[in-house]
Design an enzyme around this catalytic site. Sequence first.
Site, PDB file in Angstrom:
ATOM      1  CD  GLU A 179      -5.152  -4.435  10.748  1.00  0.00           C
ATOM      2  OE1 GLU A 179      -5.059  -3.376  11.397  1.00  0.00           O
ATOM      3  OE2 GLU A 179      -5.668  -4.497   9.609  1.00  0.00           O
ATOM      4  CG  ASN A 215     -11.934  -2.119  10.290  1.00  0.00           C
ATOM      5  OD1 ASN A 215     -11.922  -1.609  11.408  1.00  0.00           O
ATOM      6  ND2 ASN A 215     -11.054  -1.788   9.348  1.00  0.00           N
ATOM      7  CD  GLU A 216     -10.702   2.553   9.571  1.00  0.00           C
ATOM      8  OE1 GLU A 216     -10.078   2.660   8.511  1.00  0.00           O
ATOM      9  OE2 GLU A 216     -10.295   3.031  10.658  1.00  0.00           O
ATOM     10  CE1 TYR A 232      -5.017   4.330  15.019  1.00  0.00           C
ATOM     11  CE2 TYR A 232      -6.757   4.515  13.378  1.00  0.00           C
ATOM     12  CZ  TYR A 232      -5.948   3.734  14.188  1.00  0.00           C
ATOM     13  OH  TYR A 232      -6.076   2.367  14.177  1.00  0.00           O
ATOM     14  CD  GLU A 277      -8.840   0.433  13.755  1.00  0.00           C
ATOM     15  OE1 GLU A 277      -8.098   1.248  13.167  1.00  0.00           O
ATOM     16  OE2 GLU A 277      -9.358  -0.549  13.181  1.00  0.00           O
TER      17      GLU A 277
HETATM   18  O1  AHR Z   1      -4.724   0.317  12.869  1.00  0.00           O
HETATM   19  C1  AHR Z   1      -4.297   0.426  11.552  1.00  0.00           C
HETATM   20  C2  AHR Z   1      -5.436   0.632  10.568  1.00  0.00           C
HETATM   21  O2  AHR Z   1      -6.067   1.851  10.834  1.00  0.00           O
HETATM   22  C3  AHR Z   1      -6.566  -0.369  10.638  1.00  0.00           C
HETATM   23  O3  AHR Z   1      -6.306  -1.508   9.913  1.00  0.00           O
HETATM   24  C4  AHR Z   1      -7.708   0.395  10.029  1.00  0.00           C
HETATM   25  O4  AHR Z   1      -8.951  -0.015  10.531  1.00  0.00           O
HETATM   26  C5  AHR Z   1      -7.390   1.837  10.340  1.00  0.00           C
HETATM   27  O5  AHR Z   1      -7.473   2.647   9.239  1.00  0.00           O
END
Ligand code: AHR
Length: 521
Positions: free
Chosen positions: A53, A200-201, A268, A325
């Site tokens: 990114e 995205n998101e 995450y 992600e």
């Molecule tokens: O990877 C960092 C961020 O995490 C990305 O930009 C986003 O899609 C997610 O919240």
Amino acid sequence: MHNYDLMKKYILSTLAFVATVFAQAGNPSAVISIQADQPKQIISKHIYGHFAEHLGRCIYDGFWVDSSMQVEKDGRIRMDVVKALRDISIPNLRWPGGCYADEYQWRDGIGKPENRPITVNSNWGGVTEDNSFGTDEFMKLCDLLGCEPYLAANMGTGTPKDLRDWIEYLNYEGDSRLTQMRRENGHADAYGVSFFGIGNESWGCGGNMTPEYYADQYRQFQCYARNYSGHNIKKIASGANAGDFNWTEVCMKNIPRDCMWGLSLHYYTIPSGDWSKKGSSTEFDEAEYFNTMKNTLYMETLLDGHSAIMDRYDPGRSVALVVDEWGIWTDVIPETNPGFLYQQNSMRDALIAGINLNLFNNHSERVRMANLAQAINVLQSLVLTDNEKMILTPTYYIFKMYKVHHDANWLQSTVTCSDYAFGDKTIPSISVSSSKDANGKVHVSITNIDPHNAISTSVFLNGIDVANASGQIITSSNYTDCNTFDNPNKIGIKPFNDFKVSKGSIVLNMPPLSVITIEIE
Ligand code: AHR
């Protein structure tokens, strides 16, 4: 069922029982049973994908460096990084975001560098973006890496026309104003991009949408993601945030199957579980280590839950679950820009990578793509750089060791093991995945997250006789151990020989904090 099969079942359940009794008696052990003679679906190599990114030092001062930097370069692309990623056979790279994608205007990043506008990266530190790295530079990077591009299109602040024009610029082989521009920018041939994410998101930084609104918008946008000149687009819808199962439900219900190659999922691993104080990447105690492992194992609940919903709408599994992600997200290294998400990478990260890749392999009927966040200098990186210096992280070596699973046939495995206990909480100490490659070699990857105990692990390979076996290991004595610029080779891949082979099985001694891959012929 034949008597032989019944006997095998009996032996395995007895062994599992013995493992449990042993474990209860304080002798950590595990029994793994692999259906080695029944290869199933292909584990797509795209599960081993990565993400870059416009964030912190991932693109700028990561892949794309100042012309004055004294490293081997192709243009401004840093070649030591490219070579390292080629060595792990990187299958695809997702770009330009992340949150950045939903503010990215692709036209800002083409043409002569001096004519490109200066913009602001409002998601990540509010830094100046000179747009010197744009579409043609990214395509060049993918070419050097030998990987497929995975572009993330802007739905948040973009239009269906922006998306259609971008694809025409990239993929159309005929004559048009946009393909003339591509030719003027030095690219006579169409690029033939296939992976395209749309938003995205979109539940968060990508527009704060409801799933119903997103699904409607997606239906409209995807209409204009055209298949030019035989280059078919694999359209990927922006999926759920972790355990938001309703998002998956609504997308599967409201988006027709043939409009969607994949639906994504983002999760995450937050060490503390608290986004406001996530925990350090280098200094953490056993309580935090245990919690991190527990949180990363939650990926299995997510894969099961989202897959079950998808199975109801799509029993033929035509739509892929794309975990585009994943990885550990800690607090940044003190005194670095909080918007740059720079963190170290330790033995803990290696175990996280091993566990998640085992889970993706084991769910490869539905999971056909995944992207670690992110490739360089951001979050759970493969590579860290400091000016001219470059180091490879423990996570990098996991991807290197797991290369053997790319496009191999998945083998079903079951595991019974002792638990790793901390206080009054327990989690399984062992995770495993296994595959058979095109040459008939079987590979078994096993993680042991227990920091105190070696685990005696019996691996039964049903249906094959073991002629030869060899092993590789990634391990270190402390979960906080890292590769640093001063000590870059502390953690890497080493040969592993602490096992005994008999006809249809192997008994190996898994050291504490270890990831092992055994090759069996
Ligand atoms: O990877 C960092 C961020 O995490 C990305 O930009 C986003 O899609 C997610 O919240």
